[in-house]
Design an enzyme around this catalytic site. Structure first.
Site, short mmCIF file in Angstrom:
data_model
loop_
_atom_site.label_atom_id
_atom_site.label_comp_id
_atom_site.label_asym_id
_atom_site.label_seq_id
_atom_site.Cartn_x
_atom_site.Cartn_y
_atom_site.Cartn_z
N GLU A 90 0.83 -1.21 0.00
CA GLU A 90 0.00 0.00 0.00
C GLU A 90 0.86 1.26 0.00
O GLU A 90 1.91 1.30 0.65
CB GLU A 90 -0.89 -0.03 1.26
N GLU B 181 -2.70 10.98 2.72
CA GLU B 181 -3.88 11.21 3.56
C GLU B 181 -3.89 12.64 4.07
O GLU B 181 -2.83 13.22 4.36
CB GLU B 181 -3.92 10.21 4.72
#
Ligand SMILES: *[C@@H]1O[C@H](CO)[C@@H](O)[C@H](O)[C@H]1NC(C)=O
Ligand SMILES: *[C@@H]1O[C@H](CO)[C@@H](O)[C@H](O)[C@H]1NC(C)=O
Ligand SMILES: *[C@@H]1O[C@H](CO)[C@@H](O)[C@H](O)[C@H]1NC(C)=O
Ligand SMILES: *[C@@H]1O[C@H](CO)[C@@H](O)[C@H](O)[C@H]1NC(C)=O
Ligand SMILES: *[C@@H]1O[C@H](CO)[C@@H](O)[C@H](O)[C@H]1NC(C)=O
Ligand SMILES: *[C@@H]1O[C@H](CO)[C@@H](O)[C@H](O)[C@H]1NC(C)=O
Ligand SMILES: *[C@@H]1O[C@H](CO)[C@@H](O)[C@H](O)[C@H]1NC(C)=O
Ligand SMILES: *[C@@H]1O[C@H](CO)[C@@H](O)[C@H](O)[C@H]1NC(C)=O
Ligand SMILES: *[C@@H]1O[C@H](CO)[C@@H](O)[C@H](O)[C@H]1NC(C)=O
Length: 426
Positions: A119, A123
């Site tokens: 991943e 964010e």
């Protein structure tokens, strides 16, 4: 962040959150289907829904599309609109031009995620105007949460569009803000490569409330505090995403269960994703362009004869309805098939008009030109063509005119129940 651990039972509440960081089949433990490849470079513009319907799945919620791009909104508890690419890149770059959502505890995110839970993250915490979080995971390893690093952005991330890039190769992973490299992760830096992201990735973009009161206190803290939904709605805007696949091919095959990049094989061929994008790029003609594309003789046939005014209204309606219909799935068909179909439609429509004795039919032209006068597309005409006046002007089709045509002919626009003969082809 790796939500699956944090959210525990609450994960089920946020379908997209689970969707953003979970896998249907983990190739480290099972034999999984090949991953459809991207195999191209493309800039997705999110000011139209067709970008999403062509190349992404909406895995939760719904989006709005504006000139500024796609809007991902949390208006109430459990809203978490999310999209996921229907393709994978096997090393590549992703540059998203976006504006994060405001709101304490609201998390706007760009996530690259693979089947074995490699991943790469961006964010944005709605309560924090000036910092972007970067993060990564390898093979779902969550034993240490020391990979998240925050970087300052030059202006409020919620009020301004910025360009957030990950540039990912077998050797290193760069995160860039507005084209400046802020972070580099080398392969060897991630447990000698064991937890370096290195398998085919989908691209997921979404928003959720990490500050929802049902979540554990660590998650709420990480998200910046508890979310107050009454101060919403909170909206993230995504203008575009430039996505490059550094490999080419139709699919990525996991040839063993190592999860190493050397074990991934690119299968030859053109990708389904690429074909879909190329098809969607076929220009769609506006009503006026379609009318202009008719041979002059057809336009004359439409304009000529008795009841010219009625004919103009009919033509206006016809092309209006065709246009309405064409905004649907038909637009995706091969260009030639589409042109051929339209030619047939126009022909049928005109034959109907003729049979019903409606105005706007020029029998002399039909005699002169034959079928070509009935909607042939762009054929050249013989020396017996009539003198062509200066280009006829397609009338501006206002709703009023359509309504007037409705009244005049006693049918309701574009309806299959209409008494009007040609609408059955629409
Ligand atoms: C895959 O197998 C490993 C080791 O057996 C296990 O720890 C892990 O939970 C499994 N993962 C999934 C997604 O089943
Ligand atoms: C995609 O972009 C990369 C990097 O800019 C370039 O090396 C590659 O040739 C491009 N691929 C295609 C298919 O154009
Ligand atoms: C989307 O944005 C592009 C680039 O600015 C523009 O060319 C295009 O017309 C826009 N499309 C819509 C549907 O607004
Ligand atoms: C995306 O949508 C396609 C077509 O509807 C479907 O076959 C596929 O399983 C979906 N993929 C995901 C990850 O939801
Ligand atoms: C879309 O925009 C409209 C008008 O601003 C708004 O009422 C609606 O809630 C929005 N829907 C979503 C899913 O964001
Ligand atoms: C924003 O995040 C940075 C990095 O974590 C932190 O230093 C700063 O205090 C945060 N600002 C606010 C207003 O929370
Ligand atoms: C998981 O990550 C931790 C912390 O970086 C590391 O010590 C451990 O070796 C990793 N596990 C594997 C299987 O790579
Ligand atoms: C975003 O940044 C990347 C990396 O520097 C660059 O290649 C790309 O052109 C930028 N996109 C826009 C729209 O400026
Ligand atoms: C891939 O696409 C190219 C260009 O569109 C085409 O020439 C070629 O035949 C296609 N290859 C396959 C295997 O379909």
């Amino acid at each position: 962040m790796r939500f699956v651990t944090f959210l525990l039972g609450a994960a089920a509440l946020f379908t997209s959150v689970a969707g953003q960081t979970s896998t249907l089949c983990n190739p480290l433990n099972a034999t999984c289907p090949n991953d459809p490849a991207f195999g191209m470079n493309h800039t997705f513009l999110f000011n139209t829904s067709s970008t999403v319907t062509t190349s992404f799945n909406i895995t939760a919620g719904t989006l709005n599309y504006t000139a500024d791009g796609a809007e991902f909104t949390v208006a109430k508890r459990l809203d978490s609109p999310t999209i996921q690419s229907n393709f994978n890149i096997m090393f590549g770059s992703v540059s998203v031009i976006m504006k994060a959502a405001a709101g304490t505890g609201i998390v706007s995110s760009i996530v690259l995620e693979s089947d074995d839970l490699d991943e790469i993250d961006w964010e944005f915490m709605g309560g924090n105007a000036t910092f972007a979080e970067t993060n990564y995971f390898g093979k779902g390893n969550t034993t240490a949460y020391d990979r998240a690093i925050y970087y300052p952005v030059s202006s409020d991330v919620r009020a301004n569009f910025h360009n957030y890039t990950v540039d990912w190769t077998a050797d290193k992973l760069d995160w860039l803000i507005d084209s400046n490299v802020v972070r580099t992760l080398h392969y060897a830096d991630a447990n000698q490569g064991r937890t370096y992201p290195q398998t085919p990735m989908t691209v997921r973009i979404g928003i959720w409330a990490g500050g929802d009161s049902s979540l554990n206190k660590y998650t709420i803290e990480w998200a910046g505090g508890e979310t107050d939904y009454s101060k919403g709605p909170y909206t993230m805007s995504v203008q575009s995403a430039e996505i490059k696949d550094y490999s080419s091919g139709s699919a990525y095959e996991w040839t063993d269960r190592s999860g190493s990049w050397q074990s991934i094989k690119a299968l030859p061929g053109n990708s389904t994703a690429m074909n879909a994008i190329l098809k969607a790029q076929i220009p769609t003609l506006s009503a006026a362009q379609k009318f202009q594309a008719l041979p002059q003789a057809t336009k004359l046939a439409v304009y000529g004869g008795s009841g010219a005014a009625g004919a103009i209204l009919l033509a206006a309606l016809l092309f209006y309805c065709i246009r309405q219909r064409r905004t649907g799935a038909l637009e995706r068909e091969a260009y030639n098939a589409k042109v051929e179909k339209e030619r047939e439609d126009v022909y049928k429509d005109q034959m109907e008009l003729k049979e019903k004795g409606y105005g706007g039919w020029n029998n002399a032209e039909v005699a002169n030109q034959g079928e070509d006068a009935l909607g042939g597309w762009g054929k050249t005409h013989g020396s017996n063509s009539p003198t062509v006046p200066s280009t006829p002007k397609f009338p501006n089709v206002s709703t009023n005119e359509i309504d007037r045509a409705d009244e005049l002919w006693g049918f309701s626009k574009c309806s299959t129940k209409s008494r009007f003969p040609f609408t059955k082809y629409l």
